[in-house]
Design a protein around this motif. Structure first.
Motif, short mmCIF file in Angstrom:
data_model
loop_
_atom_site.label_atom_id
_atom_site.label_comp_id
_atom_site.label_asym_id
_atom_site.label_seq_id
_atom_site.Cartn_x
_atom_site.Cartn_y
_atom_site.Cartn_z
N ARG A 123 31.07 6.77 9.56
CA ARG A 123 31.95 7.74 10.12
C ARG A 123 32.93 8.34 8.92
N ALA A 124 33.38 7.51 8.03
CA ALA A 124 34.32 7.95 7.11
C ALA A 124 33.27 8.76 5.91
N THR A 131 29.72 0.98 10.85
CA THR A 131 29.87 2.06 11.82
C THR A 131 31.20 2.82 11.08
N ILE A 132 32.28 2.16 10.66
CA ILE A 132 33.37 2.90 10.02
C ILE A 132 33.05 3.45 8.85
N LEU A 146 39.26 2.64 7.01
CA LEU A 146 38.69 4.09 7.10
C LEU A 146 39.28 4.54 5.70
N THR A 186 37.43 6.05 2.71
CA THR A 186 37.27 7.47 2.45
C THR A 186 37.62 7.85 0.85
N PRO A 192 30.05 10.88 5.86
CA PRO A 192 28.73 11.01 6.10
C PRO A 192 28.02 11.16 4.84
#
Length: 159
Positions: free
Chosen positions: A71-72, A67-68, A145, A149, A74
């Motif tokens: 989210r980080a 999930t992380i 996260l 990224t 897309p």
């Protein structure tokens, strides 16, 4: 004897166990060390199957990590290769991999030596850094996260 876990995504019968144990159709095995044996595949489905097959507390943590990562980054590309989920950027290779061991989950940042701060565990490979997660560890999700990224912006591994 190898343990059996949640349903396999492909629906095909898994390979026979070499120790003679009976394996139910549709259930992946846990390899030595507790890593799920999931058929190689690309996309979200095989990664979801791997996460569902992670034993005990590891499945919940695997879902949180997935999930992380989504989210980080897309549009992150996902696959299961060599019984490990990989995350990458289309056309740029894989930046992160996950693997289960008996007592922890290992997250490999393939260009982790370029992250700031460095993930805590070194590797024999100069570029790779690891983040190990044990059962009762509190995960600093903001830091994870940030690592994801940063890692997604670096050239990935071709595997």
């Amino acid at each position: 004897m190898r343990k059996q876990v949640a349903a396999k995504a492909s629906g095909r019968k898994p390979p026979s166990l070499d120790d003679g144990a009976k394996q139910s159709a549709g259930e992946p095995t846990l390899l030595s060390g507790g890593n799920p044996q999931i058929e190689m595949g690309y996309g979200d489905e095989p990664v979801r199957a791997y996460i569902a097959a992670m034993p005990g507390w590891k499945s919940e943590v695997g879902h949180r990590l997935d999930t992380i990562i989504a989210r980080a980054v897309p549009g992150v590309q996902k696959a299961v290769k060599w019984n490990s989920p990989l995350y990458g950027m289309e056309g740029d290779g894989w930046f992160l991999g996950v693997h289960c061991f008996a007592k922890y989950i290992k997250v490999a940042f393939f260009r982790g030596a370029s992250l700031s701060p460095l993930p805590p565990v070194s590797s024999k490979s100069g570029d790779v850094r690891y983040f190990h997660i044990h059962e009762h560890d509190k995960i600093d999700e903001a830091q994870f996260l940030e690592w994801v990224t940063q890692a997604s912006r670096l050239p990935g591994e071709r595997m």
